[in-house]
Design an enzyme around this catalytic site. Sequence first.
Site, PDB file in Angstrom:
ATOM      1  N   LYS A  93       5.863  39.183  -9.024  1.00  0.00           N
ATOM      2  CA  LYS A  93       5.594  37.808  -8.561  1.00  0.00           C
ATOM      3  C   LYS A  93       5.051  37.848  -7.135  1.00  0.00           C
ATOM      4  O   LYS A  93       5.776  38.152  -6.195  1.00  0.00           O
ATOM      5  CB  LYS A  93       6.854  36.930  -8.593  1.00  0.00           C
ATOM      6  N   CYS A 121       5.197  41.871   9.924  1.00  0.00           N
ATOM      7  CA  CYS A 121       6.631  42.101  10.142  1.00  0.00           C
ATOM      8  C   CYS A 121       6.834  43.027  11.333  1.00  0.00           C
ATOM      9  O   CYS A 121       7.859  43.003  11.990  1.00  0.00           O
ATOM     10  CB  CYS A 121       7.255  42.690   8.889  1.00  0.00           C
TER      11      CYS A 121
END
Length: 485
Positions: A173, A280
Amino acid sequence: MKAYKILIDGKWINSESGETFSSLNPATEQALGRFQSGNENDVNRAVDAAERAFETWSSTPAPKRGEILLRAATLLRQEKESLARLVSTEMGKVIKEARGDVQEAIDITEYMAGEGRRLFGHTTPSELRDKFCMTVRRPVGVCGLISPWNFPIAIPAWKLTPALICGNAIVFKPASDTPLCAIKFVEILQKAGIPPGVINLVTGSGEHAGLPIVRHKSVRCISFTGSRETGLRITKEAGIKRVGLELGGKNGIIVMEDADLNLAVDGVIWGGFGTTGQRCTAASRVIVQQSVKEKFEKALADRVSKLRLGSGLDPKTDVGPLINRNAVEKVQMYVDIGVKEGAKLLCGGSRFKGRGFFYQPTLFTNATYDMKISQEEIFGPVVCIIAVKDLDEAIDVMNSVSYGLSSSIYTSSIRSAFRAIEQIEAGLTYVNSSTIGSEAHLPFGGVKQTGNTREAGIEGINEFSETKTVYFDYSGKLQKAQIDS
Ligand code: NAD
């Protein structure tokens, strides 16, 4: 407008939900297509297909699986420019960095293809005679892979390729902001020869398409990259299964008085404003030794104020848009907080009026380690400077956040560099280079609230394989470990 589908059992089909959503170009706010809002029924069918496909895929010799990945790497290389343009269009990344995103995917795909001829276990002596001990790697089973939008080709590749080479079947997903990149990547894997059902792709929201994967009893492993908040939710919902989490960061660069300051400025520009601060590993704190603070911040502010904001596709652009309107609101909220907390705004501080989700590259100084802007992940083009008196204080400040992903120190002292390597609590420490730039054959991940796993390199294989321990007794008699000798 083109309507895209989900992939179940090798066929591109509509979601049972009958609903769709769109993905926008963040530079123009134009829709790029309609995508299926997958739901629990779609996920259930995807998991069933993956379970069936697992039987043959897991027993396909790993070198053969590697050959398919090698073909995928070749196709990715051939499509590199068009994929990079897609990354730039759908996610807003500056085109050079978008090429880097695709290159990372090529690198990890090649690396994992090679793993098909390794997948090493080990052998070790037994404590008993005529007994042989070894470990072998087994696939985990059906793996649920959930990815964020900020590396829309690279992160899917970092998850799918190790999972595939180990013999797992996948329900994937992708993030709802970048479904088209994910679809194009999976199409390439299909074209390379991944059999039907081995990869199933369900687009849709975290709540309706992500959570059913996390909760599904037949999904043996979740590999998730995204925010800490979602990571926490997943931990609570997953039940007993492997859960690999790669979450946020609040990364810092230490600049010591003995550093090459020009090099450090280059590093902060690249680490703080590359990908519009939406990595990140982005450097959002610069921890500068007081004695060089003034000189350093002047040089940095000069460079930040010259950064050109624009569409990622324009080769003159230095900083592209943020991913969506919410991100712009979030960045503005943190900038307002920073001003209220008493940090001094040196550059930027406001959004761009007009089309597109742009925010000015922003630099704060006189921040303290405990301000919200120094502690929380902003995920935008905002950097704050914190002054410290010496290396001890710099390391304390570096470690004062709840995250522990990336870190960097600029110094010409070997002693300071090694102390930083030893004492900084982070999964990555760079010396005399910025906080970003991981390579496919080295492990990537963080400590503390950043997560609990490592991706890439051999660690990527560990994430997606089970170790089976084998004891082979050829003595022809009953031998009892710990009792017989
Ligand atoms: P996010 O947590 O909002 O979403 C990540 C993915 O999780 C998306 O696909 C989303 O649809 C899905 N999701 C959301 N709620 C879910 C739920 N309840 N159950 C299952 N799935 C759910 O993160 P994002 O905004 O896409 O990405 C930005 C974040 O990712 C930042 O915090 C960034 O630091 C982090 N990140 C970490 C790494 C790393 O390797 N450590 C790499 C890139 C990004």
